[in-house]
Structure formats: structure tokens, C-alpha cells
Design a protein around this motif. Structure first.
Motif, PDB file in Angstrom:
ATOM      1  N   MET A  60       0.723  -1.257   0.118  1.00 33.78           N
ATOM      2  CA  MET A  60       0.105  -0.044   0.031  1.00 33.78           C
ATOM      3  C   MET A  60       0.868   1.345   0.150  1.00 33.78           C
ATOM      4  O   MET A  60       1.568   1.451   1.060  1.00 33.78           O
ATOM      5  CB  MET A  60      -0.849   0.162   1.339  1.00 33.78           C
ATOM      6  CG  MET A  60      -1.865  -1.054   1.243  1.00 33.78           C
ATOM      7  SD  MET A  60      -3.011  -1.003   2.682  1.00 33.78           S
ATOM      8  CE  MET A  60      -3.920  -2.712   2.359  1.00 33.78           C
ATOM      9  N   ALA A  61       1.023   1.852  -1.067  1.00 35.85           N
ATOM     10  CA  ALA A  61       1.795   2.898  -1.397  1.00 35.85           C
ATOM     11  C   ALA A  61       0.968   4.393  -0.458  1.00 35.85           C
ATOM     12  O   ALA A  61      -0.224   4.141  -0.242  1.00 35.85           O
ATOM     13  CB  ALA A  61       1.961   3.379  -2.882  1.00 35.85           C
ATOM     14  N   ALA A  62       1.684   5.374  -0.219  1.00 38.66           N
ATOM     15  CA  ALA A  62       0.912   6.372   0.566  1.00 38.66           C
ATOM     16  C   ALA A  62       0.527   7.524  -0.464  1.00 38.66           C
ATOM     17  O   ALA A  62       1.065   7.495  -1.504  1.00 38.66           O
ATOM     18  CB  ALA A  62       2.299   7.061   1.434  1.00 38.66           C
ATOM     19  N   ASP A  67      -1.091   8.383   4.991  1.00 31.01           N
ATOM     20  CA  ASP A  67      -1.748   7.030   4.695  1.00 31.01           C
ATOM     21  C   ASP A  67      -3.037   7.101   3.999  1.00 31.01           C
ATOM     22  O   ASP A  67      -3.729   7.933   4.159  1.00 31.01           O
ATOM     23  CB  ASP A  67      -1.845   6.205   5.902  1.00 31.01           C
ATOM     24  CG  ASP A  67      -0.633   5.708   6.672  1.00 31.01           C
ATOM     25  OD1 ASP A  67       0.439   5.602   6.083  1.00 31.01           O
ATOM     26  OD2 ASP A  67      -0.790   5.353   7.813  1.00 31.01           O
ATOM     27  N   LYS A  68      -3.089   6.266   2.943  1.00 27.47           N
ATOM     28  CA  LYS A  68      -4.438   6.047   2.285  1.00 27.47           C
ATOM     29  C   LYS A  68      -5.447   5.627   3.312  1.00 27.47           C
ATOM     30  O   LYS A  68      -5.059   4.997   4.289  1.00 27.47           O
ATOM     31  CB  LYS A  68      -4.475   4.961   1.212  1.00 27.47           C
ATOM     32  CG  LYS A  68      -3.468   5.509   0.019  1.00 27.47           C
ATOM     33  CD  LYS A  68      -3.574   4.409  -1.215  1.00 27.47           C
ATOM     34  CE  LYS A  68      -2.753   5.072  -2.340  1.00 27.47           C
ATOM     35  NZ  LYS A  68      -2.858   4.115  -3.496  1.00 27.47           N
ATOM     36  N   LEU A  71      -5.166   1.876   4.674  1.00 26.53           N
ATOM     37  CA  LEU A  71      -3.920   1.482   5.498  1.00 26.53           C
ATOM     38  C   LEU A  71      -4.123   2.141   6.881  1.00 26.53           C
ATOM     39  O   LEU A  71      -3.838   1.636   8.064  1.00 26.53           O
ATOM     40  CB  LEU A  71      -2.579   2.179   4.791  1.00 26.53           C
ATOM     41  CG  LEU A  71      -1.465   1.798   5.826  1.00 26.53           C
ATOM     42  CD1 LEU A  71      -1.182   0.419   6.206  1.00 26.53           C
ATOM     43  CD2 LEU A  71      -0.002   2.157   4.945  1.00 26.53           C
ATOM     44  N   ASP A 141       6.525  -0.929   7.645  1.00 27.06           N
ATOM     45  CA  ASP A 141       6.626   0.452   7.070  1.00 27.06           C
ATOM     46  C   ASP A 141       7.918   0.559   6.088  1.00 27.06           C
ATOM     47  O   ASP A 141       8.955   0.004   6.213  1.00 27.06           O
ATOM     48  CB  ASP A 141       6.687   1.495   8.290  1.00 27.06           C
ATOM     49  CG  ASP A 141       5.477   1.589   9.174  1.00 27.06           C
ATOM     50  OD1 ASP A 141       4.361   1.853   8.536  1.00 27.06           O
ATOM     51  OD2 ASP A 141       5.480   1.366  10.135  1.00 27.06           O
ATOM     52  N   GLY A 146       3.924   4.487   3.455  1.00 26.41           N
ATOM     53  CA  GLY A 146       2.982   3.554   2.889  1.00 26.41           C
ATOM     54  C   GLY A 146       3.810   2.223   3.847  1.00 26.41           C
ATOM     55  O   GLY A 146       4.598   2.502   4.415  1.00 26.41           O
TER      56      GLY A 146
END
Length: 205
Positions: A60-62, A67-68, A71, A141, A146
Motif C-alpha cells: 500500500m503506497a502512501a 496513509d491511504k 492503511l 513500514d 506506505g
């Protein structure tokens, strides 16, 4: 041609990785916000990594501001549901990939019905032939924001018509009709073009 990733900007590395590591299965992840609403978003940096314990991973990318939502919700609650995506639900999945704010319930906005989970608070998506209730096993992390989420599968829900022999856990995998992520901004693949290649026999000693 060799591409030295140490000399490439992020965008270039991303293009090469997205264009070559295909097809990628899609985790349609449902989480619960702190205010009680639900969030749904697809992720294609996803796969199973262990059967004992039963673990899957999701990258999960930021966003630029942190954070999205998915996440952030997993960090807070440690619970999520991974739904797999059949061709019949491709458009609905795509709609949930939009950058909605945390106040928006993507499931309701996209007209998606849900069913209750048995072991976690977030619901599963009705119509998905496979849904896995998960809890966080590890969060790794990443330096640039992310995280990689390692989730322990607590339970799997399979549509009965997809089972050939429930007692022996035989699944009619082709009938699931799942799709995978391909290259570029919007390319996908169906899992219907199959071929069989038996493994070679064990070499004699």
C-alpha cells in the motif's frame, strides 16, 4: 538493455515494474473507519505468501498527505476483508479506486451490497465469489511512506456454486472468473486463457 534502479526516478521504476510483473491478482479490501463507515479500495500489489500460517501480503503506497484510508484503518483496527474480483464486478471495483475522502462510503456510493463477516468487523462484498477475513500479522513500514501489510487469513467465504467438493476443498477455479491487473493506466486480464503443464517427475537419486 539494463536499467539500474539506483539511477532511475520513482516514476521510471514504477513503469518498469507495473509493465512487467503481470498479471497481478487484485485485493479488493474492505475496512472500517473510526466513525463506523466502510471503505473499499483495490490493490494489485497482492499475493499469498504462506499457508502455515495462512498469510497474504498487500503493498500500500502512501498519498502525498499520508496513509491511504485503507492503511490508516488497518493500522487502527488490525482488521480487513480481502475480496477477489470477478469479471462481472470489474466496473464496480474500478469505481472504488477513485480518491474519495474518508467521509465517503465507497460501497454505498457504488451500489454494492455487503454481507456480515464472522470474525472481523468490516463486511465482505456480496457478489464476490471469494472473501477472506483477515487480521494484521505484520506491518512493514516503507521509508518513503506506505507499508506492506501481512495479513493472517482467519476465514474464507466461497460461493457454493464454485465448489466441486466442499469436503475435500476442491474449487472450480476457472469458474471464479477472476481478473488480474496488467500494464498501463487501465489494462486488465481475464483468467480464462489457460493451459496445463504437468510438473516433471522427481529425478532418480
Amino acid at each position: 538493455m539494463e536499467f539500474d534502479f539506483a539511477d532511475l526516478p520513482r516514476e521510471a521504476r514504477s513503469k518498469l515494474l507495473h509493465s512487467t510483473i503481470v498479471p497481478r491478482p487484485i485485493a479488493w479490501v474492505v475496512t472500517r473507519h473510526a466513525h463506523g463507515g466502510t471503505n473499499a479500495a483495490p490493490f494489485s500489489f497482492f499475493n499469498v505468501v504462506s499457508t502455515e500460517p495462512p498469510l497474504l501480503c498487500i503493498g500500500m503506497a502512501a498519498r502525498t498527505d499520508g496513509d491511504k484510508d485503507t492503511l490508516a484503518n488497518i493500522r487502527r483496527s488490525g482488521q480487513f476483508v480481502v475480496n477477489l474480483v470477478p469479471m462481472a464486478m470489474a466496473e464496480a471495483m474500478n469505481q472504488t479506486s477513485a480518491e474519495f475522502g474518508p467521509e465517503v462510503d465507497e460501497l454505498a456510493r457504488c451500489g454494492l451490497a455487503t454481507q456480515p463477516s464472522s470474525n472481523v468487523d468490516p463486511p465482505r462484498i456480496a457478489g464476490s465469489p471469494v472473501a477472506m477475513e483477515c487480521e494484521t500479522f505484520r506491518l512493514v513500514d516503507l521509508d518513503q511512506g506506505g507499508a506492506v501489510v501481512l495479513g493472517r487469513v482467519l476465514a474464507m467465504h466461497l460461493a457454493e456454486e464454485m465448489l466441486l467438493d466442499p469436503a475435500r476443498q476442491y474449487v472450480d477455479t476457472p469458474r471464479l472468473g477472476l481478473i488480474g491487473r496488467m500494464h498501463g493506466g487501465g489494462w486488465y486480464a481475464r483468467t480464462t486463457d489457460l493451459f496445463e503443464m504437468p510438473r516433471p517427475p522427481k529425478p532418480p537419486r
